[in-house]
Scaffold this motif. Sequence first.
Motif, PDB file in Angstrom:
ATOM      1  N   ALA A 230       0.849  -1.187   0.000  1.00 11.90           N
ATOM      2  CA  ALA A 230       0.000   0.000   0.000  1.00 11.90           C
ATOM      3  C   ALA A 230       0.885   1.239   0.000  1.00 11.90           C
ATOM      4  O   ALA A 230       1.875   1.303   0.748  1.00 11.90           O
ATOM      5  N   TYR A 231       0.561   2.211  -0.846  1.00 14.26           N
ATOM      6  CA  TYR A 231       1.241   3.506  -0.808  1.00 14.26           C
ATOM      7  C   TYR A 231       0.696   4.274   0.386  1.00 14.26           C
ATOM      8  O   TYR A 231      -0.520   4.403   0.564  1.00 14.26           O
ATOM      9  N   THR A 232       1.584   4.810   1.214  1.00 11.44           N
ATOM     10  CA  THR A 232       1.147   5.428   2.473  1.00 11.44           C
ATOM     11  C   THR A 232       1.772   6.802   2.707  1.00 11.44           C
ATOM     12  O   THR A 232       1.994   7.207   3.841  1.00 11.44           O
ATOM     13  N   ASP A 233       2.062   7.535   1.639  1.00 13.96           N
ATOM     14  CA  ASP A 233       2.692   8.845   1.804  1.00 13.96           C
ATOM     15  C   ASP A 233       1.742   9.812   2.502  1.00 13.96           C
ATOM     16  O   ASP A 233       0.545   9.859   2.201  1.00 13.96           O
ATOM     17  N   SER A 234       2.270  10.579   3.450  1.00 13.58           N
ATOM     18  CA  SER A 234       1.463  11.552   4.183  1.00 13.58           C
ATOM     19  C   SER A 234       2.287  12.799   4.445  1.00 13.58           C
ATOM     20  O   SER A 234       3.491  12.715   4.707  1.00 13.58           O
ATOM     21  N   ASN A 235       1.629  13.965   4.357  1.00 17.34           N
ATOM     22  CA  ASN A 235       2.324  15.221   4.606  1.00 17.34           C
ATOM     23  C   ASN A 235       2.390  15.578   6.081  1.00 17.34           C
ATOM     24  O   ASN A 235       3.156  16.454   6.464  1.00 17.34           O
ATOM     25  N   TYR A 236       1.591  14.901   6.899  1.00 14.75           N
ATOM     26  CA  TYR A 236       1.499  15.289   8.307  1.00 14.75           C
ATOM     27  C   TYR A 236       1.868  14.178   9.285  1.00 14.75           C
ATOM     28  O   TYR A 236       2.156  14.450  10.447  1.00 14.75           O
ATOM     29  N   PHE A 237       1.812  12.942   8.825  1.00 15.30           N
ATOM     30  CA  PHE A 237       2.080  11.813   9.710  1.00 15.30           C
ATOM     31  C   PHE A 237       3.083  10.864   9.061  1.00 15.30           C
ATOM     32  O   PHE A 237       3.440  11.028   7.893  1.00 15.30           O
TER      33      PHE A 237
END
Length: 310
Positions: A230-237
Amino acid sequence: MSQRVARALPALTRSHRKMADYVLHHPFKVATMAIDELAATLGVSVATANRFARALGFDGYPQFRAALVMGFESALAPVEKLRSRVGSPASAADVFADSFASIQRNIDQTQKSLDAQACEQAVAAILKAKRIGIIGFGASTWLGGLLQRGLDPLCGNVQLLATIEGSSAAARVISRMQPTDLLIAIGFPRYAADTVFLAQRACEAGVPVLALTDRVTSPLARLATVSLYAYTDSNYFSNCEASALALAEALCSAVAHRTQGSISAATQLAETLLPWIYGSPDGLRSLPGGATAASRKKKAPRKRAAGDKG
């Protein structure tokens, strides 16, 4: 860094020695600080902090901090992303929109990268297993719980091993698992060491491992019999949990589609839950106070007759 400090120590000023001592005792904390934060913490000027970095052989504070970050990359990645986002002005609605867009991109990328053969192998491994253990620590514990909830009505023996007892309890269960069982290991950056260690133990014992993780370079992928990504890129976490949850739900859906008797199992579950469903004929909570009309009628006190001493 300790070697650089040792070499420069004889020539350091009193302020620089104070900074050096703080850096050596709190390297991770300093790695998260901008130059003005470190200066304010130690009560020195920004110029002094810059001169300290140059005294250690760096061109300036940015280069000093970059060297300090090395080795902490995975742990500090969310901090750096958050620092860059917080520094940009945005309304709450803007952040909502950006978050939804990020989640959608992750789910789209996860869907596009699905390997059909890996999906078939994952479903087959679940249906074949005599019992299934699920591990995942940190945020992955919640994902594991939702996965266990989805698979439980479809499979005979599904157990969430990440409990309040900690990894030692999971280790005891895994030590009794057989090659006829299946361990589902869930891990995303920052990968929990306990999850990797226990997956390694299962792998060494010949227990098949299904990994839900983010990429082929994940430490879980090299241990797994089959992996789903799963792609899980996050700007905050550190990760986008929504796309990881979507992958877990998709896996449960595929298992339900392939499971014989899934309709009868779903019907039985619905019937079992009727008393706890608000508004249903048997709902225990259909009326205020949590009692059905029938039960309340039965419990209504009788009127006392004249002369009744009851």
